[in-house]
Motif scaffolding. Structure first.
Motif, PDB file in Angstrom:
ATOM      1  N   ALA A   1     -33.187  42.133  13.795  1.00  0.00           N
ATOM      2  CA  ALA A   1     -32.168  41.083  13.752  1.00  0.00           C
ATOM      3  C   ALA A   1     -31.132  41.378  12.664  1.00  0.00           C
ATOM      4  CB  ALA A   1     -32.818  39.719  13.507  1.00  0.00           C
TER       5      ALA A   1
ATOM      6  N   PHE B   1     -28.794  44.133  14.051  1.00  0.00           N
ATOM      7  CA  PHE B   1     -27.829  43.571  15.002  1.00  0.00           C
ATOM      8  C   PHE B   1     -26.794  42.704  14.295  1.00  0.00           C
ATOM      9  CE2 PHE B   1     -30.975  44.315  18.518  1.00  0.00           C
ATOM     10  CZ  PHE B   1     -30.152  45.149  19.253  1.00  0.00           C
ATOM     11  N   MET B   2     -27.256  41.920  13.308  1.00  0.00           N
ATOM     12  CA  MET B   2     -26.326  41.074  12.567  1.00  0.00           C
ATOM     13  C   MET B   2     -25.289  41.931  11.839  1.00  0.00           C
ATOM     14  SD  MET B   2     -27.223  38.038   9.814  1.00  0.00           S
ATOM     15  CE  MET B   2     -28.928  38.337  10.107  1.00  0.00           C
TER      16      MET B   2
ATOM     17  N   MET C   1     -27.751  35.723  15.363  1.00  0.00           N
ATOM     18  CA  MET C   1     -28.826  36.534  14.785  1.00  0.00           C
ATOM     19  C   MET C   1     -29.440  35.894  13.545  1.00  0.00           C
ATOM     20  SD  MET C   1     -29.433  39.106  16.595  1.00  0.00           S
ATOM     21  CE  MET C   1     -28.820  38.736  18.202  1.00  0.00           C
TER      22      MET C   1
ATOM     23  N   ALA D   1     -33.427  35.930  12.805  1.00  0.00           N
ATOM     24  CA  ALA D   1     -34.002  36.625  11.656  1.00  0.00           C
ATOM     25  C   ALA D   1     -34.917  35.687  10.873  1.00  0.00           C
ATOM     26  CB  ALA D   1     -32.891  37.170  10.758  1.00  0.00           C
TER      27      ALA D   1
END
Length: 136
Positions: free
Chosen positions: A80, A83-84, A115, A119
């Motif tokens: 996460a 991706f963030m 995200m 997370a």
């Protein structure tokens, strides 16, 4: 002084001071349990309040012992964050280009914000199966 540096210094100082000032106010659950045990000992044995207090004490003592099924999913958390970071970079890049690229800014900015709770969910200790999925 550069305003960006000033903002960074003030933010770091606020973080340090907030953490430092909160230390005296941290509560030890064992102290509260000991206090409640003394209160329960002073109550009559057949008292309804004593039975409820003892049940509450037992529940809190069980909460002190870690459950082996409760764990974090570090892989999901790191994924996460990756991706963030990627979506955040793309948001910044599309914003810098401007014009009709701002459509991408909205899309990737939204994805970056999505995200954050993912997370946090992966970082929270919860019962999980062998693959790291949340157990029902």
């Amino acid at each position: 002084m550069n305003p960006d540096v000033l903002v960074a210094v003030v933010g770091a100082a606020a973080l340090v001071l907030t953490t430092w000032f909160r230390q005296p106010f941290r509560r030890n659950p064992r102290d509260h349990i000991e206090r409640d045990i003394k209160i329960a000992a002073d109550l009559p044995a057949e008292s309804e309040a004593r039975k409820r207090l003892e049940g509450d004490i037992e529940r809190r003592v069980e909460g002190l012992v870690p459950d082996p099924k409760m764990r974090r999913d570090w892989f999901g958390f790191v994924l996460a964050l990756i991706f963030m970071s990627v979506f955040g970079f793309l948001t910044w890049r599309f914003w810098a280009w401007g014009g009709w690229w701002n459509i991408g800014t909205a899309v990737f900015g939204s994805l970056a914000l999505v995200m954050v709770p993912l997370a946090v969910r992966e970082l929270r200790k919860a019962p999980r199966d062998a693959q790291g999925r949340l157990a029902d």
